[in-house]
Design an enzyme around this catalytic site. Structure first.
Site, PDB file in Angstrom:
ATOM      1  N   ASP A  88       0.792  -1.224   0.000  1.00  0.00           N
ATOM      2  CA  ASP A  88       0.000   0.000   0.000  1.00  0.00           C
ATOM      3  C   ASP A  88       0.830   1.281   0.000  1.00  0.00           C
ATOM      4  O   ASP A  88       0.337   2.337  -0.361  1.00  0.00           O
ATOM      5  CB  ASP A  88      -0.937   0.012   1.214  1.00  0.00           C
ATOM      6  CG  ASP A  88      -0.186  -0.023   2.552  1.00  0.00           C
ATOM      7  OD1 ASP A  88       1.055  -0.170   2.542  1.00  0.00           O
ATOM      8  OD2 ASP A  88      -0.847   0.080   3.607  1.00  0.00           O
ATOM      9  N   HIS A  89       2.100   1.205   0.392  1.00  0.00           N
ATOM     10  CA  HIS A  89       2.904   2.414   0.584  1.00  0.00           C
ATOM     11  C   HIS A  89       3.629   2.889  -0.669  1.00  0.00           C
ATOM     12  O   HIS A  89       4.108   4.024  -0.699  1.00  0.00           O
ATOM     13  CB  HIS A  89       3.938   2.192   1.694  1.00  0.00           C
ATOM     14  CG  HIS A  89       3.443   2.521   3.063  1.00  0.00           C
ATOM     15  ND1 HIS A  89       2.296   1.986   3.594  1.00  0.00           N
ATOM     16  CD2 HIS A  89       3.944   3.346   4.025  1.00  0.00           C
ATOM     17  CE1 HIS A  89       2.117   2.454   4.823  1.00  0.00           C
ATOM     18  NE2 HIS A  89       3.098   3.286   5.102  1.00  0.00           N
TER      19      HIS A  89
ATOM     20  N   ASP B  54       3.877  -0.600  11.323  1.00  0.00           N
ATOM     21  CA  ASP B  54       3.404   0.726  10.944  1.00  0.00           C
ATOM     22  C   ASP B  54       2.837   1.358  12.204  1.00  0.00           C
ATOM     23  O   ASP B  54       2.163   0.688  12.990  1.00  0.00           O
ATOM     24  CB  ASP B  54       2.329   0.638   9.859  1.00  0.00           C
ATOM     25  CG  ASP B  54       1.991   2.001   9.295  1.00  0.00           C
ATOM     26  OD1 ASP B  54       2.514   2.350   8.222  1.00  0.00           O
ATOM     27  OD2 ASP B  54       1.188   2.724   9.922  1.00  0.00           O
TER      28      ASP B  54
ATOM     29  N   ARG C  13      -1.681  12.517  10.119  1.00  0.00           N
ATOM     30  CA  ARG C  13      -0.371  13.072  10.466  1.00  0.00           C
ATOM     31  C   ARG C  13      -0.060  14.214   9.511  1.00  0.00           C
ATOM     32  O   ARG C  13      -0.376  14.144   8.324  1.00  0.00           O
ATOM     33  CB  ARG C  13       0.678  11.968  10.391  1.00  0.00           C
ATOM     34  CG  ARG C  13       2.013  12.305  10.992  1.00  0.00           C
ATOM     35  CD  ARG C  13       2.796  11.028  11.267  1.00  0.00           C
ATOM     36  NE  ARG C  13       2.346  10.383  12.495  1.00  0.00           N
ATOM     37  CZ  ARG C  13       2.673   9.142  12.856  1.00  0.00           C
ATOM     38  NH1 ARG C  13       3.430   8.410  12.051  1.00  0.00           N
ATOM     39  NH2 ARG C  13       2.254   8.639  13.984  1.00  0.00           N
TER      40      ARG C  13
ATOM     41  N   SER D 183       6.076   7.886  12.808  1.00  0.00           N
ATOM     42  CA  SER D 183       5.944   6.557  12.237  1.00  0.00           C
ATOM     43  C   SER D 183       6.866   5.546  12.914  1.00  0.00           C
ATOM     44  O   SER D 183       7.937   5.894  13.414  1.00  0.00           O
ATOM     45  CB  SER D 183       6.266   6.582  10.737  1.00  0.00           C
ATOM     46  OG  SER D 183       5.367   7.416  10.049  1.00  0.00           O
TER      47      SER D 183
ATOM     48  N   ARG E 270       9.174   3.857  12.057  1.00  0.00           N
ATOM     49  CA  ARG E 270      10.092   3.795  10.914  1.00  0.00           C
ATOM     50  C   ARG E 270      11.427   3.207  11.358  1.00  0.00           C
ATOM     51  O   ARG E 270      12.284   3.868  11.901  1.00  0.00           O
ATOM     52  CB  ARG E 270      10.263   5.192  10.309  1.00  0.00           C
ATOM     53  CG  ARG E 270      10.818   5.187   8.911  1.00  0.00           C
ATOM     54  CD  ARG E 270      10.511   6.482   8.214  1.00  0.00           C
ATOM     55  NE  ARG E 270       9.081   6.653   7.993  1.00  0.00           N
ATOM     56  CZ  ARG E 270       8.504   7.803   7.667  1.00  0.00           C
ATOM     57  NH1 ARG E 270       9.237   8.888   7.536  1.00  0.00           N
ATOM     58  NH2 ARG E 270       7.204   7.880   7.481  1.00  0.00           N
TER      59      ARG E 270
END
Length: 788
Positions: A122-123, A187, A474, A669, A671
């Site tokens: 999806d990203h 995520d 965000r 995030s 991340r």
């Protein structure tokens, strides 16, 4: 009166009332019998102490309750202090973070995962022209990555949701989330699944590997914040306004170390997808996760999404055993109260999700703060607000405006959350109405919300400030379109949609009118919609659905080209040499430093699977405290470099380094690259005033040493170029972290003068093992190899 042991035997026998489910649902239903058995042990250990819902779900997933809890330690002393070893039920990974998670998993040598898992592409889909052309382009641009993940799915038995199938959090809500489930997701907005009564926690890839390998996952026991909801939403107010108001009250740090648990009579008035929206944005206040007790709305949603068997089992878990609700007398560490009947829409921003303004004050505030008065774009959808209920309320507003002859005055983008949502909207004519009224309907993917937006109306390097209204979660600088001068204002999809017909920051749809081309005044009526589609959900196109519960196939070969610029096999980080750490301060960071600042997204997402390439974005968004410059650091001789350039230079010179920063470092995030890249580039210590939870954990997983100032004023005493040397690290390691939580750090100035400050650490025994081995993955691999 029955003894505790007798009660345990009685409860174990009666757990057989939990109904069995068909084979298709066995990997998707929480193991209620196992969880209730564990919870009974917890009750026995703790003397039947009343538990919040969050504690029930969390403690029922303890790998060994006797190891984590003690009858001599009250639960009030567990929260926020002790580490828990947990066994999650499931792992979900989005395509950007899944690459590094799987590259790490591959180093363990295991043939399959120990828990069900899924990939969600999806990203990496860039939003621009609409679903079909954007998806076609992404399949070309990202073929190597998609093929890598699909082959990993085939080899290890991981469900592969391919590009175009939907956004991870919406797919999880529709297929995998369930009351009482515990799930890890790579995520930060994984808590979205809490809208269906789960404990779903955003983590880095190394944490996901813990669960994938069956290694107990460690978490410091969160405190529990209760939010009592009373009343009922009406008119323009939406579930989004609950969390945008909370964000304004708590700030981006106020939820750190907490699970947010909602309760009160107002809960039963919300839809399941509305609860998911609220849980989704709990990440913006730093909360570990958020959750709701099992409701009739959950049952309706489970039935509507084809999971009646799970709803039936949840009914028994709640009705017979009281599992999916807090105990009577359970205590919260903190309680907030929100009257839904009095809640008005809120608009949050710019540049931070906790700057909250009620819509009644937005026009006045926007002038006072000199925010742009002309709105440039409106965007709705994303994982936060792409439910059928959201879209049906929005299309009601579109229909009202269309009937009055109005068209949007600014560009309007719509992002469906999944193929199921898209297909249902298409069947019910909603997609056509969007397009007929000027909207660009993007693919079922994250797109503009996470920076995958090829924006055409304003150049990325434009110096002119502009504002966009979105229903996203965000809004940090440059997050959406790469332009640091774009102000993103977060609000409900209903407010966004009304604003596109005015284009003015002075417009309040609750009170104001718009003049039509005929000179008449038009005023919106409050939006109306459906909680669930009256005709049921539409399945959609078969090619966007995976084979459920795939079996691992060891014959599948995963190929990573040595010349690829998208994927790179990992080299293990070196183990700790047993000595104190001696480093130079490379950079002193000023102000907010989120994971977007540390490891930028946008165009960099294509390098998520290539550690060396993506490391060239490290801290490029950080502001140098001593010069005010962004992405600028200076060598010991005064020569200037971009930040990753100096990191690479010092790495080649074998000069370990430290970054010093301020509050809530690593906010945002989950991340992982924000920890991986500094480690790869030679960083050893991050010293800050405070950390965001996920980022601090990610640093520990990669063998970094995260420290916080015992006295925040010491931040002002340190400068770039100083030598920073630990004094008693070896002693702390020898004590497995149990040394009072402090480390002495010697600061040596360039002129030779020195002083010592105290820093705090939160390293557990397991995290010490990670540090000694060089990383968590190194340690897990060693453990697995020793067992074989």
């Amino acid at each position: 009166m029955l003894s505790a042991r007798g009660a345990l035997r009685r409860n174990l026998a009666s757990f057989s009332k939990i109904p069995n489910v068909s084979k298709d649902f066995q990997t998707r239903m929480p193991p209620y019998t196992k969880l209730l058995t564990n919870l009974t042990k917890v009750k026995e250990i703790t003397g039947n102490t009343p538990l919040t819902l969050a504690e029930k779900i969390l403690y029922s997933h303890l790998t060994n309750p006797e190891e984590s809890l003690s009858s001599s330690v009250p639960l009030s002393d567990v929260r926020g202090k002790q580490y828990l070893k947990l066994s999650p039920d499931r792992v979900a990974m989005q395509d950007a973070s899944a690459q590094m998670a799987m590259l790490q998993f591959m180093t363990t040598g295991l043939a399959q995962t120990e828990v069900p898992a899924s990939f969600h592409c999806d990203h990496l889909i860039v939003g621009k022209d609409g679903e079909a052309p954007d998806l076609k382009q992404s399949l070309v641009t990202n073929k190597e990555v998609f093929d890598f993940l699909e082959s990993c799915g085939e080899k290890y038995g991981i469900t592969f949701w391919g590009p175009g199938s939907g956004i991870i959090h919406q797919i999880v809500l529709e297929n995998y989330s369930a009351p009482g489930l515990m799930m890890l997701g790579t995520d930060s907005h994984t808590p979205n699944a809490g809208g269906l009564g789960a404990i779903a926690i955003g983590v880095g890839g190394a944490d996901a590997v813990d669960a994938l390998t069956g290694t107990p996952w460690e978490l410091k026991a969160p405190k529990v914040m209760g939010v009592r909801l009373t009343g009922k939403l009406s008119g323009w107010s939406a579930p989004k306004d609950v969390i945008t108001k909370i964000a304004g009250e708590l700030t981006v740090r106020g939820g750190t170390g907490y699970i947010i648990e909602y309760f009160g009579e107002g809960v039963e008035t919300l839809s399941c997808t509305g609860m998911a929206t609220i849980c989704n944005m709990g990440a913006e206040v730093g909360a570990t996760t958020s959750t709701f007790p099992y409701q009739e709305a959950h049952r309706r949603y489970l039935k509507a999404t084809g999971r009646k068997q799970i709803a039936d089992a949840a009914d028994v878990a709640l009705g017979e055993y009281g599992f999916l609700k807090p105990d009577e007398g359970a205590e919260y560490d903190k309680v907030l109260e929100i009257n839904l009947s009095e809640l008005e829409p809120h608009i949050n921003g710019p540049y931070t999700p906790d700057l909250s303004t009620p819509i009644s004050k937005y026009a006045e505030t926007s002038k006072k703060e000199n925010w742009p008065q002309n709105i440039s774009v409106g965007l709705i959808g994303s994982c936060t607000n792409s439910s059928y209920q959201d879209m049906s309320r929005v299309i009601d507003l579109v229909n009202q405006a269309s009937a009055a002859g109005l068209k949007p005055k600014i560009p309007f983008f719509v992002t469906p959350g999944s193929e199921q949502i898209r297909a249902t909207l298409e069947r019910d004519g909603i997609i056509k109405k969007f397009k007929d009224n000027g909207a660009i309907v993007l693919g079922n993917a994250c797109g503009p919300c996470i920076g995958q937006w090829d924006r055409q109306d304003i150049p990325k390097k434009s110096q002119e400030i502009n504002s966009i209204f979105t229903s996203f979660n965000r809004n940090f600088r440059a997050r959406n379109d790469g332009n640091r001068n774009t102000m993103n204002f977060l609000t409900s999809p209903e407010i966004v949609t009304s604003m596109i017909y005015s284009g003015s920051a002075q417009f309040n749809p609750l009170t104001d009118s718009i003049k039509t081309d005929k000179g008449e005044l038009f005023k919106f009526s409050p939006p109306r919609g459906e909680e669930l589609p009256s005709k049921g959900f539409e399945h959609g196109r078969d090619e966007f659905y995976p084979k459920p519960d795939p079996k691992p196939d060891s014959s599948v070969e995963i190929k990573v080209s040595p010349t690829s610029d998208r994927l790179q096999l990992l080299e293990p980080f070196k183990a700790w040499d047993g000595k104190e750490l001696k480093t130079n301060v490379l950079l002193k960071v000023e102000g907010k430093c989120t994971t977007d600042h540390i490891s930028a997204a946008g165009v960099w997402l294509k390098y998520k699977g290539h550690l060396e390439n993506i490391s060239y974005n490290t801290l490029i968004g950080a502001q140098n405290k001593e010069t005010g410059e962004v992405n600028k650091a200076y060598d010991l001789d005064g020569k200037g470099f971009d930040i990753p350039g100096l990191m690479m230079k010092w790495k080649n010179e074998n000069r370990p380094w430290t970054v010093v920063a301020e509050d809530n470092y690593g906010e945002g995030s989950a991340r992982e690259h924000a920890a991986l890249s500094p480690r790869f580039l030679g960083g050893r210590i991050i010293l800050v005033k405070s950390f965001a939870r996920i980022h601090e954990t990610n640093l520990k997983k990669q063998g970094m040493l995260p420290l916080t100032f015992a006295n925040e004023a010491d931040y002002d005493k340190i400068s770039a170029g100083d030598v920073l040397e630990t004094v008693n690290l070896a002693d702390m390691i020898a004590r497995n972290g149990d040394n009072g939580g402090e480390i002495d750090v010697k600061i040596i100035k360039p002129d030779g003068n020195s002083f010592t400050i105290k820093a705090k650490h939160t390293m557990s025994k397991d995290q010490i093992d990670f540090f000694k081995a060089g990383s968590a993955i190194n340690y897990i691999g060693q453990q697995k190899r020793e067992k074989t």
